[in-house]
Every structure is written in C-alpha cells, then in structure tokens.
Motif scaffolding. Structure first.
Motif, PDB file in Angstrom:
ATOM      1  N   TRP A 304       0.733  -1.125   0.246  1.00 15.45           N
ATOM      2  CA  TRP A 304       0.149   0.068   0.016  1.00 15.45           C
ATOM      3  C   TRP A 304       0.835   1.182  -0.003  1.00 15.45           C
ATOM      4  O   TRP A 304       0.523   2.098  -0.713  1.00 15.45           O
ATOM      5  N   LEU A 309      -0.246  -1.962  -4.156  1.00 16.38           N
ATOM      6  CA  LEU A 309      -1.468  -2.583  -3.869  1.00 16.38           C
ATOM      7  C   LEU A 309      -2.516  -2.341  -4.886  1.00 16.38           C
ATOM      8  O   LEU A 309      -3.382  -3.101  -5.296  1.00 16.38           O
ATOM      9  N   ASP A 310      -2.351  -0.916  -5.187  1.00 23.06           N
ATOM     10  CA  ASP A 310      -3.473  -0.420  -6.320  1.00 23.06           C
ATOM     11  C   ASP A 310      -3.374  -1.310  -7.437  1.00 23.06           C
ATOM     12  O   ASP A 310      -4.485  -1.573  -8.383  1.00 23.06           O
ATOM     13  N   ALA A 317      -6.975  -2.317  -2.169  1.00 16.71           N
ATOM     14  CA  ALA A 317      -6.492  -0.799  -2.071  1.00 16.71           C
ATOM     15  C   ALA A 317      -7.660   0.285  -2.226  1.00 16.71           C
ATOM     16  O   ALA A 317      -7.502   1.255  -1.357  1.00 16.71           O
ATOM     17  N   ARG A 327      -0.920   6.226   3.167  1.00 20.44           N
ATOM     18  CA  ARG A 327       0.333   5.422   2.747  1.00 20.44           C
ATOM     19  C   ARG A 327       1.243   4.996   3.918  1.00 20.44           C
ATOM     20  O   ARG A 327       1.870   3.860   3.922  1.00 20.44           O
TER      21      ARG A 327
END
Length: 540
Positions: A304, A309-310, A317, A327
């Motif tokens: 993240w 993670l996105d 996310a 973050r």
C-alpha cells in the motif's frame, strides 16, 4: 456448557562440516524454531522531497566509493554447520567429493547470519549443470534465461546453480560500470561476478562451509547490521533488468522488518507499474511468498505504501482508500488484523496454501461491501470449519458472551438475532463470499475497483488461475441450507503444516475459521492459553 469450553471445542481454540572433502555428518533433527515476528511496519528511509533533489542524492550514491570486500570466518558471524539442513549437506558433499568448489549463496546465508531458519538453501558450484545431473540421479535443469539444476532428494528440492552460467554474463559488469575489487584472484573474481548479478546486497553473500568463510563483496553484512534493503547495482538499472526485484524488495523488508534504502525506495515507486509485465504465474508466486509465509500484514502495508497494492490487489487498495488509510498509516484495520492473526500461525518454513489467504481476502471484501453482525461472522466461520453444519454453528454462536472487536466498521453492533435469523445471515454471507470470489477473478470488476480514485493506476490484472478459484470456492461451498455430504470437522487444535501447505481442505478450513473467529472475538494471551489447555484436556 461454558463459553470457554464451547470456544475450545467449536471455535478451534487458538491455538561439523569438517575440512575434509567428504563430510558425513549426522542429520540435524527438525527443531521448532521460535518465529521472529517482523517489526510493526518495515520502515522506509526518508523519502526524497522532490525528483530533482532525489536524482542528485541518488547520483551521488551511485558514484560513491564501493565498500571494501571482506572475508569473515564462522566465529565472527556466529554460524555453525549444524544450522545447514541435512539434505543440503548431502548435495554439498556429493559435489565436493568429485572435486568441485561448492558454496551456499543468497538469502540462506543472510538468514543464517540473522539466526533465522532459511526457507531453502541455494548452492553454487564450479561444476557445469550437466555434471550436477550426472552426480545426482534425480535432478533436472530448469530455466532458459538463468538455468539452474533442481536436485530432488528426501522429498525436497535443492537448487544448484553454476559459476559457468555467471561466466556467460560477464559482460554485465561493464554495463553496470562497476569494477572488480582490487586484490581479486581468479576464484574471487568468479565469486564477485556471481554476487554482482544478485538482487540485493544482503543476498549477495557467499558461504564456503568447508573453509568456514563468508565472502562479502558489496557490503551485505554491513547492510544486515543496519537492517537495510539495498540493490547491488544502481536500483534503476537493477529493476529495469528484472522488475520482479521490486516485489522481492517488499517481501524481504516485510519478512525481516528491514528498512529500504532511499535510492531503492525511490525506484520502487517510480517503476512499480513495470510489475504488470510479469507472467501471471510469477505474480501469484511472489504474492504467495508475501502473504503465506508469516509476513502478510507487513507485506500489505508496504504494498500500500509504495502504490503496488493499487495494481496487484485493487479491491484491497480501494478499501484502504475508502477508510482514509494513509500510505504511511500505522493504525490497523480488519484486513490487517486478519493477516496479523494468520502471521502468528505461519513461518518461512511453515507456510499455508494460497487458497487460505485468497479465502481471507474474499471474506473481508464481502464484509467490507456489506457489514455484518459479529455473531453471524463467527457462526459462518464455525460452519466452514464443520463442513456446513448450520445447526451446530448456530448453537455454538448462541453461547458467545464476549464482546466483539468494536474497532472494525465491518462488524455491526450486535442485535438480538434468533436462531432462524442467524442461520439466514450465515447463508447470505456464504453466498456473498462466493460472489466475491467470482469478482476477484473477473477483469471487469477488478478494473472498476479503483474507478473512484482517478490518480490511482488502472489495473485489470487477474492472477488467480481457475484451479485456485475452484479450490477457494470449495472452501465455502459447504455452507448451504441443505448439505447432503457430511463432513467430519477437525477434532484437535494442532495444525498439520504439511497438509496446510498442500491445501488439504479440512486443514485450510480449520485455520481459516480459527483466524476469523479470533479476529472478530480477540482474546487476551492468558485466555488463549487457558483455552488451549481446555482443548488438549478435552481432546477437542
């Protein structure tokens, strides 16, 4: 029946190498090594305030003086040959007996220095790989770009590489603008070239178990002392050569609780999207190394933090973003707590099957999409554990008299559900989880996960194969109104780690239920210890 006994029974209570060429040592018996839990969050050193300032500091770091190379003996590092696995010793002995040089290399040397149990042992030898296959009857050469030999012995695989492969890549030293250290003899130069091609300095160590010497050409031991992850060659070049190193940096920092150097951290962020070029099978393997070996919580935090993670797990996310999770946030949430409880049960030498952590992700997404009564979540976990016996799950859940974890918005304030309403909630949650698994393997739903966050990288990446999807689906498919097939639930609290790693359905369900229940209804250590004692004494 008291709640403690119910919790114990139904809630799955928490449960010399000599200097001579041929070395015939006693096999080291298996020992249960205490798990070293990573620090709460593997920190990253201060980020560069601007790209211009970053490029200047990185440029200075790149042209800085290379660390002096070192030879260190066992006594200085606290290493003993008894720490090396017996199967690895057999392979080392087999090659040494034929007159070849043999070394341990990579992460296993790092772990031996840190007094940790290595996940596996890697060997490098002066023998050609074809000679390795002639030495060991059950062995095979795998890989095209970086071929290695897999030696099958004692139900394990020992990976053996050859200096001969390194010679073919000797030209890489010129592209890196790194000169060999002064005072290098022929063997030192071969060792140095091999270490030059490693990912991180702490993995660029070589151990001679016969001379009892460790070789360090790139400051790896100093970085171990500083608890720092740093690439051997400049990070930008390293990640462009192999973008999987980005994920390995996260994995190592999470597992060891190490920081990440400024230069390495900068290019992890800048080049994070390059991991999409990796094969889906490789991505699944890397994610499994992060989440199934006892450092899942720290891995999720770092993924993240660096924006990975996105790309890799957009649903998770989106959950972090929806709940205002920064973050560098040091708070916890339900997703992190689930993996924290999973981590407590695992270790690098005691992993779980990937169906377990995928199942945990699916359950959490279902709860995030629609919060539930904590009794329903607990009863659902019990129904998964006992193979779909709803009457038993409802009966046991009805005896719970402890407060749930009120920090998590995924859990509603408990309300008075009668047995019929609770059973309906269990069935509805089971259907929701099964639907979530389908969404996690659908490119359209994955691509829409971060649609509300325009600055987030768009990803429709699905790396869960159909075989894994089916296995996870089967975990929850037992929870239906009419279960025709009877299932005998596990009757004791001890985890069979071999079965868990292989994905045995009963074992995976057992650990899943244990993790979910302990997340919803956390217990203090003394209560857990008492419950374990009750479980043992009652045979449950």
């Amino acid at each position: 029946m008291t709640f403690n006994s119910v919790h114990s029974l139904a809630m799955i209570a928490s449960l010399k190498f000599a200097r001579k060429p041929t070395l015939h040592l006693r096999s080291t018996p298996f020992q249960c090594v205490p798990k070293v839990v990573p620090r709460f969050l593997a920190a990253v050193e201060a980020e560069a305030p601007t790209n211009e300032q970053t490029s200047v500091s990185i440029r200075e770091e790149e042209i800085g003086k290379a660390p002096a190379w070192k030879r260190l003996n066992y006594e200085e590092l606290g290493i003993r040959n008894s720490m090396i696995g017996s199967t690895t010793k057999k392979v080392l002995n087999g090659l040494k007996k034929k007159g070849y040089d043999v070394y341990l290399v990579g992460g296993c040397v790092r772990d031996l220095i840190l007094k940790k149990t290595p996940k596996d042992f890697d060997i490098i030898t002066s023998a050609e790989l074809k000679e390795v296959t002639r030495t060991f009857s059950w062995s095979e050469i795998v890989g095209k770009r970086f071929p290695v030999c897999h030696v099958h012995m004692d139900d394990t695989i020992v990976e053996v590489s050859s200096f001969d492969t390194t010679k073919c890549k000797a030209g890489m030293e010129f592209s890196h603008h790194i000169e060999a250290p002064s005072g290098c003899g022929k063997k030192d130069h071969l060792r140095w070239m091999n270490c030059l091609n490693r990912d991180f300095t702490i993995n660029g160590l070589m151990l001679d178990p016969y001379a009892r010497i460790a070789y360090d050409y790139f400051g790896g031991i100093e970085d171990i002392r500083k608890a720092k992850v740093r690439t051997v060659i400049p990070a930008e070049t390293s990640f462009q050569e192999d973008c999987a190193r980005i994920l390995r940096a996260i994995r190592i920092a999470a597992r060891l609780g190490f920081s990440i150097s400024k230069e390495t951290a900068h290019f992890i962020k800048n080049l994070s999207s390059s991991v999409l070029s990796l094969d889906k099978g490789r991505l699944l393997m890397e994610m499994n190394y992060m989440l199934a070996f006892g450092s899942g919580e720290a891995s999720l935090r770092l993924l993240w933090k660096f924006g990975l993670l996105d790309i890799l797990l957009p649903f998770q996310a989106a959950y972090f973003a929806q709940h205002g999770f920064q973050r560098r946030d040091r708070r916890t949430n339900m997703l992190l707590s689930l993996f924290s409880n999973l981590d407590k049960l695992l270790a690098p030498n005691r992993p779980c099957h990937n169906s377990l952590w995928v199942g945990i992700l699916a359950l959490h997404k279902a709860l995030s999409d629609r919060p539930r009564n904590p009794l329903a979540v607990a009863a659902f976990s019990l129904a998964v554990h006992n193979g779909g016996n709803l009457l038993e799950a409802v009966s046991m859940a009805g005896m719970i008299n402890k407060p749930h974890d009120v920090r998590f918005p995924e859990l509603l304030d408990p309300s008075g559900l009668d047995a019929e309403a609770l059973e309906a909630e269990i069935l509805d949650l089971a259907e929701s989880v099964r639907g979530t698994i389908l969404q996690m393997t659908n490119e359209y739903f994955v691509s829409q996960a971060m649609a509300d966050y325009p600055q987030a990288p768009r990803s429709n990446l699905v790396f869960i194969p159909i075989t894994l999807y089916v296995k996870v689906y089967n975990m929850f498919d037992c929870v239906r109104r009419s279960t025709v097939k009877k299932f005998l639930s596990k009757q004791h609290r001890k985890i069979d780690y071999q079965s868990l790693a292989l994905g045995n359905l009963q074992e995976v369900r057992h650990v899943f239920a244990r993790i979910v229940f302990d997340t919803v209804y956390p217990l203090c250590p003394n209560q857990n210890q008492s419950l374990r004692s009750n479980c043992i004494s009652q045979g449950g």
